[in-house]
Scaffold this motif. Sequence first.
Motif, PDB file in Angstrom:
ATOM      1  N   LEU A 134      15.894  -1.528  26.670  1.00  0.00           N
ATOM      2  CA  LEU A 134      16.708  -0.475  27.490  1.00  0.00           C
ATOM      3  C   LEU A 134      15.479   0.521  27.788  1.00  0.00           C
ATOM      4  O   LEU A 134      15.328   0.884  29.101  1.00  0.00           O
ATOM      5  N   LEU A 135      14.535   0.880  27.222  1.00  0.00           N
ATOM      6  CA  LEU A 135      13.421   1.807  27.427  1.00  0.00           C
ATOM      7  C   LEU A 135      12.597   1.082  28.579  1.00  0.00           C
ATOM      8  O   LEU A 135      11.840   1.919  29.206  1.00  0.00           O
ATOM      9  N   MET A 136      12.293  -0.354  28.255  1.00  0.00           N
ATOM     10  CA  MET A 136      11.609  -0.961  29.401  1.00  0.00           C
ATOM     11  C   MET A 136      12.331  -0.813  30.863  1.00  0.00           C
ATOM     12  O   MET A 136      11.565  -0.902  31.796  1.00  0.00           O
ATOM     13  N   ALA A 137      13.617  -0.987  30.905  1.00  0.00           N
ATOM     14  CA  ALA A 137      14.226  -1.080  32.054  1.00  0.00           C
ATOM     15  C   ALA A 137      14.183   0.489  32.658  1.00  0.00           C
ATOM     16  O   ALA A 137      14.297   0.633  33.831  1.00  0.00           O
ATOM     17  N   LYS A 138      14.120   1.223  31.595  1.00  0.00           N
ATOM     18  CA  LYS A 138      14.118   2.905  32.201  1.00  0.00           C
ATOM     19  C   LYS A 138      12.784   3.009  32.808  1.00  0.00           C
ATOM     20  O   LYS A 138      12.539   4.144  33.675  1.00  0.00           O
ATOM     21  N   TYR A 139      11.787   2.620  31.984  1.00  0.00           N
ATOM     22  CA  TYR A 139      10.586   2.967  32.431  1.00  0.00           C
ATOM     23  C   TYR A 139       9.600   1.832  32.885  1.00  0.00           C
ATOM     24  O   TYR A 139       8.607   1.319  32.271  1.00  0.00           O
ATOM     25  N   PRO A 140       9.905   1.486  34.318  1.00  0.00           N
ATOM     26  CA  PRO A 140       9.251  -0.080  34.546  1.00  0.00           C
ATOM     27  C   PRO A 140       7.545   0.141  34.356  1.00  0.00           C
ATOM     28  O   PRO A 140       7.058  -1.005  34.457  1.00  0.00           O
ATOM     29  N   ARG A 189      10.081   5.758  17.231  1.00  0.00           N
ATOM     30  CA  ARG A 189      10.068   7.073  16.881  1.00  0.00           C
ATOM     31  C   ARG A 189      11.145   7.738  17.833  1.00  0.00           C
ATOM     32  O   ARG A 189      11.949   8.532  17.381  1.00  0.00           O
ATOM     33  N   HIS A 190      11.302   7.443  18.870  1.00  0.00           N
ATOM     34  CA  HIS A 190      11.977   7.969  19.884  1.00  0.00           C
ATOM     35  C   HIS A 190      13.448   7.684  19.636  1.00  0.00           C
ATOM     36  O   HIS A 190      14.360   8.510  19.960  1.00  0.00           O
ATOM     37  N   ALA A 191      13.602   6.439  19.599  1.00  0.00           N
ATOM     38  CA  ALA A 191      15.233   5.969  19.160  1.00  0.00           C
ATOM     39  C   ALA A 191      15.609   6.679  18.049  1.00  0.00           C
ATOM     40  O   ALA A 191      17.045   6.784  18.060  1.00  0.00           O
ATOM     41  N   ASN A 192      15.040   6.786  17.054  1.00  0.00           N
ATOM     42  CA  ASN A 192      15.309   7.408  15.836  1.00  0.00           C
ATOM     43  C   ASN A 192      16.632   7.004  15.284  1.00  0.00           C
ATOM     44  O   ASN A 192      17.573   7.764  15.167  1.00  0.00           O
ATOM     45  N   ILE A 193      16.527   5.697  15.021  1.00  0.00           N
ATOM     46  CA  ILE A 193      17.940   5.276  14.739  1.00  0.00           C
ATOM     47  C   ILE A 193      18.567   5.568  13.441  1.00  0.00           C
ATOM     48  O   ILE A 193      20.015   5.699  13.158  1.00  0.00           O
ATOM     49  N   ALA A 194      17.711   6.330  12.600  1.00  0.00           N
ATOM     50  CA  ALA A 194      18.369   6.873  11.110  1.00  0.00           C
ATOM     51  C   ALA A 194      18.120   8.156  11.248  1.00  0.00           C
ATOM     52  O   ALA A 194      17.114   8.842  10.551  1.00  0.00           O
ATOM     53  N   VAL A 229      11.476  14.635  11.296  1.00  0.00           N
ATOM     54  CA  VAL A 229       9.958  14.272  11.296  1.00  0.00           C
ATOM     55  C   VAL A 229       9.663  13.687  12.235  1.00  0.00           C
ATOM     56  O   VAL A 229       8.542  14.013  12.737  1.00  0.00           O
ATOM     57  N   LEU A 230      10.358  12.664  12.891  1.00  0.00           N
ATOM     58  CA  LEU A 230       9.843  11.977  14.092  1.00  0.00           C
ATOM     59  C   LEU A 230       9.819  12.943  15.169  1.00  0.00           C
ATOM     60  O   LEU A 230       9.384  12.513  16.321  1.00  0.00           O
ATOM     61  N   ASN A 231      10.557  14.099  15.257  1.00  0.00           N
ATOM     62  CA  ASN A 231      10.504  15.119  16.312  1.00  0.00           C
ATOM     63  C   ASN A 231       9.698  16.166  15.857  1.00  0.00           C
ATOM     64  O   ASN A 231       9.889  17.222  16.781  1.00  0.00           O
ATOM     65  N   ASP A 232       8.871  16.148  14.879  1.00  0.00           N
ATOM     66  CA  ASP A 232       8.244  17.462  14.336  1.00  0.00           C
ATOM     67  C   ASP A 232       7.214  17.959  15.375  1.00  0.00           C
ATOM     68  O   ASP A 232       6.199  17.013  15.708  1.00  0.00           O
ATOM     69  N   GLU A 233       7.417  19.304  16.045  1.00  0.00           N
ATOM     70  CA  GLU A 233       6.685  19.493  17.020  1.00  0.00           C
ATOM     71  C   GLU A 233       5.084  19.998  16.578  1.00  0.00           C
ATOM     72  O   GLU A 233       4.298  19.961  17.310  1.00  0.00           O
ATOM     73  N   SER A 234       4.967  19.991  15.279  1.00  0.00           N
ATOM     74  CA  SER A 234       3.493  20.325  14.833  1.00  0.00           C
ATOM     75  C   SER A 234       2.860  18.910  14.628  1.00  0.00           C
ATOM     76  O   SER A 234       1.751  18.946  14.287  1.00  0.00           O
ATOM     77  N   GLU A 235       3.513  17.721  14.674  1.00  0.00           N
ATOM     78  CA  GLU A 235       2.989  16.357  14.339  1.00  0.00           C
ATOM     79  C   GLU A 235       2.900  15.766  15.706  1.00  0.00           C
ATOM     80  O   GLU A 235       1.880  14.775  15.993  1.00  0.00           O
ATOM     81  N   TRP A 236       3.728  16.106  16.715  1.00  0.00           N
ATOM     82  CA  TRP A 236       3.688  15.060  17.903  1.00  0.00           C
ATOM     83  C   TRP A 236       3.507  15.920  19.109  1.00  0.00           C
ATOM     84  O   TRP A 236       4.038  16.879  19.170  1.00  0.00           O
ATOM     85  N   GLU A 237       2.676  15.413  19.866  1.00  0.00           N
ATOM     86  CA  GLU A 237       2.211  16.130  21.301  1.00  0.00           C
ATOM     87  C   GLU A 237       3.511  16.523  22.135  1.00  0.00           C
ATOM     88  O   GLU A 237       3.662  17.401  22.820  1.00  0.00           O
ATOM     89  N   SER A 238       4.425  15.426  22.653  1.00  0.00           N
ATOM     90  CA  SER A 238       5.459  15.462  23.074  1.00  0.00           C
ATOM     91  C   SER A 238       6.681  15.042  22.578  1.00  0.00           C
ATOM     92  O   SER A 238       7.006  13.769  23.038  1.00  0.00           O
ATOM     93  N   PRO A 239       7.362  15.352  21.562  1.00  0.00           N
ATOM     94  CA  PRO A 239       8.185  14.906  20.419  1.00  0.00           C
ATOM     95  C   PRO A 239       9.455  14.599  21.362  1.00  0.00           C
ATOM     96  O   PRO A 239       9.974  13.473  20.750  1.00  0.00           O
ATOM     97  N   HIS A 240       9.686  15.042  22.316  1.00  0.00           N
ATOM     98  CA  HIS A 240      11.058  14.577  23.129  1.00  0.00           C
ATOM     99  C   HIS A 240      11.095  13.797  24.281  1.00  0.00           C
ATOM    100  O   HIS A 240      12.033  13.676  24.810  1.00  0.00           O
ATOM    101  N   LEU A 253      20.250   7.212  27.968  1.00  0.00           N
ATOM    102  CA  LEU A 253      19.525   7.061  26.783  1.00  0.00           C
ATOM    103  C   LEU A 253      20.311   7.891  25.671  1.00  0.00           C
ATOM    104  O   LEU A 253      19.683   8.108  24.421  1.00  0.00           O
ATOM    105  N   THR A 254      21.414   8.444  25.911  1.00  0.00           N
ATOM    106  CA  THR A 254      22.007   9.125  24.966  1.00  0.00           C
ATOM    107  C   THR A 254      22.670   8.348  23.862  1.00  0.00           C
ATOM    108  O   THR A 254      23.077   7.165  24.327  1.00  0.00           O
ATOM    109  N   PRO A 255      22.341   8.419  22.436  1.00  0.00           N
ATOM    110  CA  PRO A 255      22.724   7.360  21.626  1.00  0.00           C
ATOM    111  C   PRO A 255      24.510   7.610  21.256  1.00  0.00           C
ATOM    112  O   PRO A 255      24.939   8.543  21.391  1.00  0.00           O
ATOM    113  N   ALA A 256      24.860   6.595  20.903  1.00  0.00           N
ATOM    114  CA  ALA A 256      26.476   6.367  20.433  1.00  0.00           C
ATOM    115  C   ALA A 256      26.523   7.003  19.171  1.00  0.00           C
ATOM    116  O   ALA A 256      25.536   7.040  18.365  1.00  0.00           O
TER     117      ALA A 256
END
Length: 503
Positions: free
Chosen positions: A323-329, A368-373, A405-416, A482-485
């Motif tokens: 899905l992300l590949m289709a979203k960001y060609p 990281r971005h999908a953050n499935i758990a 953790v996967l969106n920690d602003e002190s760890e990731w440059e552009s977490p969202h 990209l809104t998760p179910a």
Amino acid sequence: MSAKDFVFFFSPSPTTMLGTALVLLLVYFFSSHNQECGKEPPGPRPLPLLGNILQLDLHKPYNTLCKFSKKYGSVFTVYFGPKKVVVLAGYTTVKQALINQAEEFGERELTPAAMDISQGHGILFANGDSWKEMRRFALTNLRDFGMGKKAAEEKIIQECQYLIQEFEKYEGKAFDTKRPVNYASSNIISSIVYGSRFEYNDPQFQAMVDRVSETIRIMGTAAIQLYNVFPWLDNWVKSWRMMMKNIKMNIREIRGLIRHLKETLNPHMCRGIVDSFLIRKQKEENSGVLDSHYHEENLIFTVANLFAAGTDTTGTTLRWGLLLMAKYPHIQDQVQEELSRVTGGRQVGVEDRKNLPFTDAVIHETQRHANIAPIAIPHITSQDVTFQGYFIKKGTPVYPLLMSVLNDESEWESPHSFNPAHFLDENGKFVRRDAFMPFSAGRRACLGESLARMELFLFFTSLLQYFRFTPPPGMTEDELDLTPAVGFTLNPTHHKLCAVTQF
């Protein structure tokens, strides 16, 4: 969750209400008093009986908990009804608990739904010596049957071809990737557990995979969250009835598959994990071992746990990747250019990963971005513990907030944002990040991590070598949602993609 949503479940008499109110005032007094002592982690003030339920989005509790962490800090208390839970937020805090203090935070909370699912047996929802033995057994056999080795690579590459053939049937027309992708990922764990794969059109296999997906979705619903707080609601909760129906049907199917393997068992030719378990079980019975952990319930629920985990997490992540590949060609362009340049069109192998830094970064960023758990399966403290200056009593449920953790602003440059550069240095080489924790960490980390990583790499690269993924006709990339179910794991919302062959 609102008061109106909750009122449906209760219709007390005036006398009952008066008695309940007196009891709850006492509960409220003591809970407030404990917080004033300053011994426990801070948190929003709970209401009697309801706790903080009315403040929580029970469909997506991780969002509310992330907001609470900004106000109350990286260790805070929240009440799910009368149940007190300690939430851990941010990379530093989650790492300290799950890795540095793994013994204190390493037990599993057995919620009512967890007990319904596994009855304390198997791996995912179990504790004590039985859990230790089943995890050790499963990990040893996953490795013996190829996890992280050439044997598993060959199985996955073979399955890639089946999946490509399945995608080709749609001839470039829009289709839902969910079932074929889940069937492919499920076949990898099935071949390791049962010793053979299933055909995608096998009705029994389709039903088992679909029921697992549905059960995992139901486990994340608000109704099941309420049931875990108030288990006496069981028969009033439609979602619980659906979940139990699925579980019972899958257990029946697993029993049948095990029975067939037992009838054809050859101790000198082990086909998979079920055979290995049956052989071990027979040896212990012949040796007169007392209180053996190798009994039928542990076999059934270990198989069920492996099948569910091996199907859902990899399949869900791979669907996010497409899905992300289709979203960001433009990112898809870069992946396909790198694949073409490095492999020249031949089948990608695990050894190619080191020469495909951008592709590897895209896969990691997808995880990281999908953050499935978003919340790790709940833990519970095994003893009284002082953690970051707070006292946490033995038996307290603990929710490691992996999303934070996967969106920690002190760890990731552009977490969202979806940004593969998170895993690339200034020279374009792949870099590992300590805060990359999609498989959780410590004693309860995903035991199939190396297998899942291999699957994601080989499935993703094989599909991107062969197909160009685009939105359905008439839809732009911007319109892909990209809104998760809602679910226990976060799947993409229902969507269709076109898989157009590049040859």
